[in-house]
Design an enzyme around this catalytic site. Structure first.
Site, PDB file in Angstrom:
ATOM      1  N   PHE A  28       5.119  46.133 -12.244  1.00  0.00           N
ATOM      2  CA  PHE A  28       4.560  47.467 -12.475  1.00  0.00           C
ATOM      3  C   PHE A  28       4.598  48.336 -11.226  1.00  0.00           C
ATOM      4  CE2 PHE A  28       0.695  46.917 -10.101  1.00  0.00           C
ATOM      5  CZ  PHE A  28       0.596  45.540 -10.026  1.00  0.00           C
ATOM      6  N   ASP A 146      -2.513  34.010  -2.801  1.00  0.00           N
ATOM      7  CA  ASP A 146      -1.093  33.972  -3.184  1.00  0.00           C
ATOM      8  C   ASP A 146      -0.216  33.994  -1.932  1.00  0.00           C
ATOM      9  OD1 ASP A 146       1.076  33.832  -4.887  1.00  0.00           O
ATOM     10  OD2 ASP A 146       1.110  35.985  -5.313  1.00  0.00           O
TER      11      ASP A 146
END
Ligand code: ADE
Length: 314
Positions: A28, A146
């Site tokens: 996105f 992450d």
């Protein structure tokens, strides 16, 4: 008339920048190289399309990233300047814009792919910069969640610049004290929403997979995976599918190749521990003393790393 020094800085818009090449793309968002028309300074601008955010249900992701970057950008530590900075944000009807530090030399994954594995002194140097960065991050109560070579960018002077805080969590005071408890309802809801929570399977910790509460220790697990990969040329947990990788992670199924140096082997073994609170550094308070004093890092002055010329990657 006297200048009003109290006036807030002017709100920026896309017209203040000349957009150049694409630096990276997500589901996105797209990161562009951009030049400030007033100062000619280069930035990386992350453009998030509102309709894509809504379609992909990434509202939380974008919110987290902005909140975390604001905390980090307000708390820059001289001896740990290892994060992208958020200079400003703005929006138009279609998109949100994050104006970030431009890391000129790409990412650590690119170098790993190019040279295979790093020479020992390089693994040690970059491992140490990551430790110094994690110490600062965790002191601020932020867990990255992450961390992987793709998210470790390199500045023009080849120091690390950690990016992508969309999965990050800012721990509250209670969470910073209470480690490894079962998930709160909030966490459980969040995990349900984020069935795709795991970005890249190879670096995810067992407690993220089995949905135990987030602690900074999940970044120590990722550190273990990254040190292993710099030394061996491949991440420790590999498989043909994410599922196969997850199985190996949960069973702590990995091997050291022949020639993997003893010090590196010892630190990785102490970081890749299933129980989060038993990992090297997990019980340290305020500073990762036990990690920094490990023989793998012998001879390094962590506070000075940002001032020295990094070793050439080869
Ligand atoms: N790719 C994604 N983010 C980047 C950044 N901040 N600098 C350089 N390349 C990038």
């Amino acid at each position: 008339m006297t200048e009003n020094l109290e006036a807030p800085p002017m709100k920026r818009s896309a017209n203040d920048f000349i957009f150049g090449k694409v630096l990276g793309e997500g589901s996105f968002s797209t990161v562009f190289l951009a030049k400030d028309v007033h100062t000619s300074k280069e930035f990386a601008i992350k453009v998030c399309q509102k309709r894509h955010i809504i379609r992909e249900k990434k509202q939380d992701y974008v919110k987290r990233e902005k909140e975390t970057l604001l905390v980090l950008s307000k708390n820059v530590k001289e001896s740990a300047p290892y994060f992208v900075r958020l200079y400003c944000t703005f929006q138009d009807p279609e998109s949100l814009y994050f104006v970030l530090t431009y890391a000129k030399k790409g990412d650590l994954l690119g170098y790993l792919n190019k040279v295979g594995s790093f020479e020992d002194h390089c693994s040690k140097f970059y491992g140490a910069e990551i430790v110094q960065a994690l110490e600062h991050l965790h002191c601020l109560g932020i867990v990255h969640r992450d961390l992987k070579p793709e998210n470790i960018l390199l500045s023009e002077s080849m120091h690390i610049v950690i990016t992508d805080f969309g999965s990050a969590k800012i721990l509250n005071c209670v969470e910073m004290d209470e480690k490894n408890k079962e998930n709160s309802e909030e966490d459980a809801g969040e995990l349900k929403r984020k069935s795709s929570f795991v970005g890249t399977a190879q670096y995810v910790s067992p407690e993220i997979l089995n949905r135990t509460r987030t602690t900074p220790s999940c970044d120590l697990w990722a550190l273990g995976c990254i040190i292993y990969q710099m030394v061996a040329g491949l991440p420790p947990f590999r498989g043909h599918s994410d599922y196969a990788i997850f199985q190996k992670i949960m069973k702590l199924e990995y091997e050291y190749p022949d020639g993997f140096p003893d010090d590196a082997r010892d630190i990785v073994t102490q970081l890749l521990v299933l129980e989060p609170s038993e990992r090297l550094g997990a019980k340290d308070i305020g500073s990762y003393t036990s990690v920094k004093s490990h023989p793998f890092f012998s001879g390094l002055d962590f506070e000075e790393l940002h001032k020295v010329k990094p070793p050439e990657i080869c």
